[in-house]
Design a protein around this motif. Structure first.
Motif, PDB file in Angstrom:
ATOM      1  N   GLU A   1      15.199 -16.467  -1.796  1.00  0.00           N
ATOM      2  CA  GLU A   1      14.380 -15.405  -2.383  1.00  0.00           C
ATOM      3  C   GLU A   1      13.379 -14.826  -1.410  1.00  0.00           C
ATOM      4  OE1 GLU A   1      12.501 -17.727  -5.305  1.00  0.00           O
ATOM      5  OE2 GLU A   1      13.926 -17.194  -6.885  1.00  0.00           O
ATOM      6  N   ILE A   2      13.058 -13.573  -1.633  1.00  0.00           N
ATOM      7  CA  ILE A   2      11.919 -12.986  -0.956  1.00  0.00           C
ATOM      8  C   ILE A   2      10.980 -12.578  -2.098  1.00  0.00           C
ATOM      9  CG2 ILE A   2      12.948 -10.655  -0.775  1.00  0.00           C
ATOM     10  CD1 ILE A   2      11.534 -10.580   2.050  1.00  0.00           C
ATOM     11  N   VAL A   3       9.733 -13.004  -1.995  1.00  0.00           N
ATOM     12  CA  VAL A   3       8.808 -12.818  -3.116  1.00  0.00           C
ATOM     13  C   VAL A   3       7.878 -11.620  -2.889  1.00  0.00           C
ATOM     14  CG1 VAL A   3       7.036 -13.924  -4.543  1.00  0.00           C
ATOM     15  CG2 VAL A   3       8.889 -15.303  -3.556  1.00  0.00           C
ATOM     16  N   MET A   4       7.896 -10.727  -3.870  1.00  0.00           N
ATOM     17  CA  MET A   4       7.023  -9.542  -3.845  1.00  0.00           C
ATOM     18  C   MET A   4       5.844  -9.779  -4.780  1.00  0.00           C
ATOM     19  SD  MET A   4       8.061  -5.881  -5.562  1.00  0.00           S
ATOM     20  CE  MET A   4       6.859  -4.682  -6.141  1.00  0.00           C
ATOM     21  N   ALA A   5       4.636  -9.618  -4.254  1.00  0.00           N
ATOM     22  CA  ALA A   5       3.443  -9.708  -5.100  1.00  0.00           C
ATOM     23  C   ALA A   5       3.054  -8.296  -5.498  1.00  0.00           C
ATOM     24  CB  ALA A   5       2.305 -10.358  -4.331  1.00  0.00           C
ATOM     25  N   THR A   6       2.743  -8.098  -6.766  1.00  0.00           N
ATOM     26  CA  THR A   6       2.358  -6.776  -7.229  1.00  0.00           C
ATOM     27  C   THR A   6       1.436  -6.871  -8.429  1.00  0.00           C
ATOM     28  OG1 THR A   6       3.227  -4.547  -7.642  1.00  0.00           O
ATOM     29  CG2 THR A   6       4.269  -6.343  -8.869  1.00  0.00           C
ATOM     30  N   ASN A   7       0.985  -5.717  -8.905  1.00  0.00           N
ATOM     31  CA  ASN A   7       0.195  -5.637 -10.137  1.00  0.00           C
ATOM     32  C   ASN A   7       0.852  -4.521 -10.949  1.00  0.00           C
ATOM     33  OD1 ASN A   7      -2.637  -3.911 -11.182  1.00  0.00           O
ATOM     34  ND2 ASN A   7      -2.181  -5.949 -11.930  1.00  0.00           N
TER      35      ASN A   7
ATOM     36  N   LYS B   1      12.280 -11.610  -5.871  1.00  0.00           N
ATOM     37  CA  LYS B   1      11.536 -12.209  -6.974  1.00  0.00           C
ATOM     38  C   LYS B   1      10.194 -11.486  -7.046  1.00  0.00           C
ATOM     39  CE  LYS B   1       9.831 -16.517  -8.817  1.00  0.00           C
ATOM     40  NZ  LYS B   1       9.174 -17.754  -8.411  1.00  0.00           N
ATOM     41  N   ILE B   2       9.794 -11.076  -8.256  1.00  0.00           N
ATOM     42  CA  ILE B   2       8.533 -10.345  -8.396  1.00  0.00           C
ATOM     43  C   ILE B   2       7.481 -11.231  -9.056  1.00  0.00           C
ATOM     44  CG2 ILE B   2       7.422  -8.282  -9.347  1.00  0.00           C
ATOM     45  CD1 ILE B   2      10.172  -6.950  -9.398  1.00  0.00           C
ATOM     46  N   GLU B   3       6.325 -11.305  -8.421  1.00  0.00           N
ATOM     47  CA  GLU B   3       5.185 -12.037  -9.004  1.00  0.00           C
ATOM     48  C   GLU B   3       4.134 -11.001  -9.388  1.00  0.00           C
ATOM     49  OE1 GLU B   3       4.792 -15.246  -9.553  1.00  0.00           O
ATOM     50  OE2 GLU B   3       6.174 -16.299  -8.215  1.00  0.00           O
ATOM     51  N   ASP B   4       3.885 -10.897 -10.711  1.00  0.00           N
ATOM     52  CA  ASP B   4       2.897  -9.941 -11.214  1.00  0.00           C
ATOM     53  C   ASP B   4       1.537 -10.640 -11.297  1.00  0.00           C
ATOM     54  OD1 ASP B   4       1.747  -7.714 -12.353  1.00  0.00           O
ATOM     55  OD2 ASP B   4       2.584  -8.073 -14.366  1.00  0.00           O
ATOM     56  N   MET B   5       0.521 -10.031 -10.700  1.00  0.00           N
ATOM     57  CA  MET B   5      -0.804 -10.671 -10.669  1.00  0.00           C
ATOM     58  C   MET B   5      -1.891  -9.606 -10.635  1.00  0.00           C
ATOM     59  SD  MET B   5      -0.579 -12.007  -6.714  1.00  0.00           S
ATOM     60  CE  MET B   5       1.056 -12.691  -6.941  1.00  0.00           C
ATOM     61  N   ALA B   6      -3.152 -10.048 -10.703  1.00  0.00           N
ATOM     62  CA  ALA B   6      -4.273  -9.102 -10.600  1.00  0.00           C
ATOM     63  C   ALA B   6      -4.204  -8.433  -9.227  1.00  0.00           C
ATOM     64  CB  ALA B   6      -5.593  -9.846 -10.751  1.00  0.00           C
ATOM     65  N   PHE B   7      -4.621  -7.174  -9.146  1.00  0.00           N
ATOM     66  CA  PHE B   7      -4.531  -6.465  -7.870  1.00  0.00           C
ATOM     67  C   PHE B   7      -5.257  -7.211  -6.752  1.00  0.00           C
ATOM     68  CE2 PHE B   7      -5.909  -3.347  -4.715  1.00  0.00           C
ATOM     69  CZ  PHE B   7      -4.674  -2.835  -4.339  1.00  0.00           C
ATOM     70  N   ASP B   8      -6.434  -7.742  -7.064  1.00  0.00           N
ATOM     71  CA  ASP B   8      -7.194  -8.408  -6.001  1.00  0.00           C
ATOM     72  C   ASP B   8      -6.699  -9.822  -5.681  1.00  0.00           C
ATOM     73  OD1 ASP B   8      -8.209  -9.489  -8.303  1.00  0.00           O
ATOM     74  OD2 ASP B   8     -10.315  -9.192  -7.800  1.00  0.00           O
TER      75      ASP B   8
ATOM     76  N   GLN C   1     -10.490   0.689 -11.147  1.00  0.00           N
ATOM     77  CA  GLN C   1      -9.821  -0.608 -11.247  1.00  0.00           C
ATOM     78  C   GLN C   1     -10.414  -1.513 -10.168  1.00  0.00           C
ATOM     79  OE1 GLN C   1      -5.567  -0.719 -10.618  1.00  0.00           O
ATOM     80  NE2 GLN C   1      -5.465  -2.890 -11.164  1.00  0.00           N
ATOM     81  N   LEU C   2     -10.784  -2.698 -10.588  1.00  0.00           N
ATOM     82  CA  LEU C   2     -11.443  -3.671  -9.706  1.00  0.00           C
ATOM     83  C   LEU C   2     -10.676  -3.903  -8.392  1.00  0.00           C
ATOM     84  CD1 LEU C   2     -13.643  -6.035  -9.511  1.00  0.00           C
ATOM     85  CD2 LEU C   2     -11.801  -7.497 -10.367  1.00  0.00           C
ATOM     86  N   GLY C   3     -11.402  -3.811  -7.302  1.00  0.00           N
ATOM     87  CA  GLY C   3     -10.832  -4.164  -5.999  1.00  0.00           C
ATOM     88  C   GLY C   3      -9.973  -3.098  -5.348  1.00  0.00           C
ATOM     89  N   THR C   4      -9.869  -1.939  -5.980  1.00  0.00           N
ATOM     90  CA  THR C   4      -9.036  -0.875  -5.411  1.00  0.00           C
ATOM     91  C   THR C   4      -9.880   0.033  -4.523  1.00  0.00           C
ATOM     92  OG1 THR C   4      -9.482   0.571  -7.270  1.00  0.00           O
ATOM     93  CG2 THR C   4      -7.551  -0.856  -7.448  1.00  0.00           C
ATOM     94  N   THR C   5      -9.211   0.945  -3.852  1.00  0.00           N
ATOM     95  CA  THR C   5      -9.963   1.879  -3.007  1.00  0.00           C
ATOM     96  C   THR C   5     -10.848   2.777  -3.882  1.00  0.00           C
ATOM     97  OG1 THR C   5      -7.893   3.118  -2.919  1.00  0.00           O
ATOM     98  CG2 THR C   5      -8.536   1.946  -0.941  1.00  0.00           C
TER      99      THR C   5
END
Ligand code: GLN
Length: 260
Positions: free
Chosen positions: A44-50, A84-91, A155-159
């Motif tokens: 797997e290659i894991v992608m982190a996203t929100n 594989k997608i890992e959905d998490m908080a943006f920060d 949105q917290l932690g974004t530009t």
């Protein structure tokens, strides 16, 4: 980068035959060595996203879809991995890349100097900007210059969060999802939302209560975040991005989600 590195399993079978020859104490040794290269499935290659950022990543019928997901899918395919997608908080995305919990971060993520301290970024794949959303009947806020002293939702932690903090006299309200900031705007809790242009348009679509102003707040570049120590993946990702751009596949993906 737990799964990216290919494991090269070497099986070494050594059969040592020791034969005593004669009675004079002469010893003959024969080594039988066999090496088997076992290229295991790449894994797997894991992608982190929100997944709160349409049209780049969002949930549709329980599945995470969007432009970034399709780009990540194309990268995985070209490099021979299962995505594989890992959905998490943006920060949490950059820490996930740093700790090796994820291999690459795709989240409409803007390249900034501060983020570059902690991760590497691929070549850019989108030029975007922060847009301002106000209530449809608002005549007071007409662009970036009229935000002084206002209550701004981000949105917290974004530009959007980072840049809003520089607006003179403004109060910044931070939400974990962009959509929650939009709801607060509709409820009159804040005066404006600063968020990336495409999600802004998505949130304002079919919503007569709010409008997106034409004047951009800032311009920025989206890229893929990769761990500092993973030059190999960075180079491979850049190659795939180049291919996707040159073949027209990238425009195809964008056109699927953004109608001009
Ligand atoms: N482009 C913005 C940033 O990088 C927002 C990204 C997001 O909310 N997913 O901060």
């Amino acid at each position: 980068m737990k799964k990216f590195t290919k494991l090269l399993a070497c099986v070494l079978t050594a059969a040592v035959m020791v034969t005593a020859v004669g009675c004079g104490g002469n010893t003959e040794t024969t080594e039988n060595t066999e090496t088997t290269e076992n290229t295991e499935t790449a894994g797997e290659i894991v992608m982190a996203t929100n997944a709160e950022f349409p049209p780049y990543e969002f949930r549709e019928g329980g599945e995470i879809v969007g432009i970034d997901v399709e780009i990540a899918q194309a990268i995985a395919e070209k490099l021979g991995y299962t995505l594989k997608i890992e959905d998490m908080a943006f920060d949490s995305i950059i820490p996930a890349i740093q700790s090796g919990k994820a291999d690459m971060g795709l989240a409409g993520m803007t390249v900034t100097e501060d983020r570059l301290v902690n991760v590497n970024f691929s070549d850019s794949y989108v030029t975007a900007y922060q847009a301002i959303i106000v209530k449809a009947d608002n005549t007071d806020i007409t662009g970036p210059d009229s935000l002084t002293g206002k209550k701004i939702g981000v949105q917290l932690g974004t530009t959007g969060d980072i840049y809003s903090s520089d607006i003179e006299g403004a109060t910044v309200e931070r939400y974990s999802k962009g959509f929650e900031a939009v709801q607060a705007l509709e409820q009159g809790k804040i005066d404006a939302v600063i968020i990336d242009v495409e999600p802004a348009k998505e949130f304002a679509k079919d919503n007569a209560n709010i409008k997106v102003l034409d004047t951009p707040f800032t311009e920025e570049e989206y890229a893929i975040a990769i761990a500092k120590d993973n030059e190999e993946l960075l180079n491979s990702v850049n190659e795939v991005l180049k291919e996707l751009k040159e073949s027209g596949k990238f425009d195809e993906i964008k056109a699927k989600y953004i109608s001009e």
